[in-house]
Scaffold this motif. Structure first.
Motif, PDB file in Angstrom:
ATOM      1  N   CYS A  13       0.875  -1.196  -0.045  1.00 30.04           N
ATOM      2  CA  CYS A  13      -0.161   0.210   0.030  1.00 30.04           C
ATOM      3  C   CYS A  13       0.781   1.239  -0.002  1.00 30.04           C
ATOM      4  O   CYS A  13       1.784   1.339   0.761  1.00 30.04           O
ATOM      5  N   CYS A  56      -0.256   3.287   3.692  1.00 32.57           N
ATOM      6  CA  CYS A  56      -0.038   2.683   5.153  1.00 32.57           C
ATOM      7  C   CYS A  56       0.938   1.577   4.950  1.00 32.57           C
ATOM      8  O   CYS A  56       1.563   1.221   6.140  1.00 32.57           O
ATOM      9  N   CYS A 105      -6.227  -1.158  -1.087  1.00 32.60           N
ATOM     10  CA  CYS A 105      -5.768  -1.312   0.424  1.00 32.60           C
ATOM     11  C   CYS A 105      -7.222  -1.184   1.113  1.00 32.60           C
ATOM     12  O   CYS A 105      -7.803  -0.373   0.991  1.00 32.60           O
ATOM     13  N   CYS A 140      -7.323   0.181   3.676  1.00 35.39           N
ATOM     14  CA  CYS A 140      -7.243   1.741   4.349  1.00 35.39           C
ATOM     15  C   CYS A 140      -7.755   2.620   3.285  1.00 35.39           C
ATOM     16  O   CYS A 140      -7.740   4.009   3.361  1.00 35.39           O
TER      17      CYS A 140
HETATM   18 ZN   LIG Z   1      -3.079   0.920   3.234  1.00 37.60          ZN
END
Ligand SMILES: [Zn+2]
Length: 372
Positions: free
Chosen positions: A4, A7, A20, A22
């Motif tokens: 990613c 993150c 991802c 996130c």
């Molecule tokens: Zn991520």
């Protein structure tokens, strides 16, 4: 491995995810470099670089005969310049580089149904490669997409869904569809981005591993500029080349979110309001990888320009008059290159320059015929 950009989370290469959890974009990491000393024994298509495209050892299962595209020297107006003719790939656009790699990975993972959002070219490419693989494709395009591109998507047997609004709305529809299928999302997909790197490898090999001074490319989602930066970066890391070309990245003045952030020294790309433009292929008001592209352009000290439709149309016509019929989005690149050469004096007369022709003129809206 997939990593990613936001993150730093890592995932196995064959994970059925397109971003991802996130919300960040994923990149392919850990692919090896192709062995340069074995290229002479390999077929003349971009699978000759397969190690760097994160593909398995065995031959690709899905192919439409992707050739090495020509690097053609032309005299355009008062300028000797080279054109990378990616509009001659199987479906008439450079998107085949990314889609071919992407569909091979999805095929290997066993997916039978895929969905994709597109301004037209990536949708047509996905429809073609899905047909070759025996997969079913759902393609979501803005309702303003050129009829020629919609027809191309349909003739390959894909379901073409017209969505009111921009690419952002088309992407939302395709992601909803993803609940039952596999969303490709070429603006997000790490394997699409990986496949685009092949254009850098090709240009370097065609230039006998002495890359040009400049490469001029359009920017919508940014996959092409990222592919060039990462691809030439791979070659430099491997010691295959000694210098990296500088890039002029061109956006349409009618939709220039990355250019605006770059020129205003802003840290992130924010959404812009889309105006009407003939450069439909780069009309992304909120590109998913926008900030990543912005950071990469700044990190590598490259240059951005924006071009309006009047210059685009002028270059589109003048290119056709020397025999190269490209879609108007590609003429945006020519107009940007010419501006960099003559108006801004970014490119010097002695500099070796390559302009990328991203899509074929036969995909053009018929209403544009009146412009010429
Ligand atoms: Zn991520």
């Amino acid at each position: 491995m997939l990593k990613c950009h936001s993150c730093g989370s890592e995932f196995p290469q064959y994970s059925p995810i397109w971003r991802c959890p996130c919300g960040g974009v994923l990149d392919v990491r850990g692919a090896s470099i192709f062995p340069r000393d074995q290229l002479a024994r390999r077929p003349m298509n971009f699978w000759r670089y397969r190690e760097s495209l994160a593909l398995p050892e065995d031959e690709p299962r899905i192919s439409l005969g992707e050739t090495i595209t020509s690097l053609l020297r032309v005299r355009f107006r008062d300028w000797d310049v080279s054109m990378k003719l990616d509009h001659t790939l199987p479906t008439g656009s450079y998107k085949d580089r990314g889609v071919a790699v992407c569909l091979n990975h999805l095929y290997k993972m066993g997916f039978q149904i895929v969905s994709e959002d597109s301004s037209g070219n990536a949708g047509a490419s996905t429809a073609a490669y899905a047909a070759a693989a025996g997969m079913h494709a759902n393609i979501f395009v803005p309702e303003t997409t050129s009829p020629a591109k919609i027809n191309q998507i349909k003739i390959y047997g894909a379901e073409c869904h017209l969505v009111s609004g921009t690419r952002t709305e088309a992407a939302k529809e395709a992601q909803i569809e993803r609940q039952a299928t596999q969303y490709i999302g070429h603006s997000w997909n790490p394997f699409f981005a990986c496949g685009i790197k092949s254009i850098a490898y090709e240009i370097a090999e065609q230039c006998d591993w002495c890359p040009p001074d400049w490469i001029v490319t359009p920017v919508g989602g940014g996959s092409l500029v990222m592919g060039l930066i990462d691809g030439f970066g791979d070659l430099l890391d491997a010691g295959y080349i000694q210098n990296i070309p500088k890039i002029v990245a061109v956006q349409s003045a009618a939709c220039a979110p990355i250019y605006q952030a770059w020129s205003r020294h802003e840290p992130k790309v924010t959404s812009v309001e889309l105006q009407q433009t003939y450069a439909e292929g780069v009309a992304l008001p909120n590109p998913p990888r926008g900030t990543q592209v912005l950071e990469a352009i700044r990190r590598t000290d490259n240059v951005m320009l924006s071009v309006d439709d009047a210059d685009l149309i002028s270059c589109w016509r003048d290119m056709a008059r020397i025999g190269i019929f490209m879609e108007p989005t590609s003429a945006l690149t020519v107009a940007g290159a010419y501006l960099a050469r003559t108006g801004r004096e970014i490119i010097a007369e002695k500099d070796k320059t390559v302009i990328i022709v991203t899509g074929h003129g036969l995909k053009t809206k018929s209403t544009l015929v009146n412009v010429t």
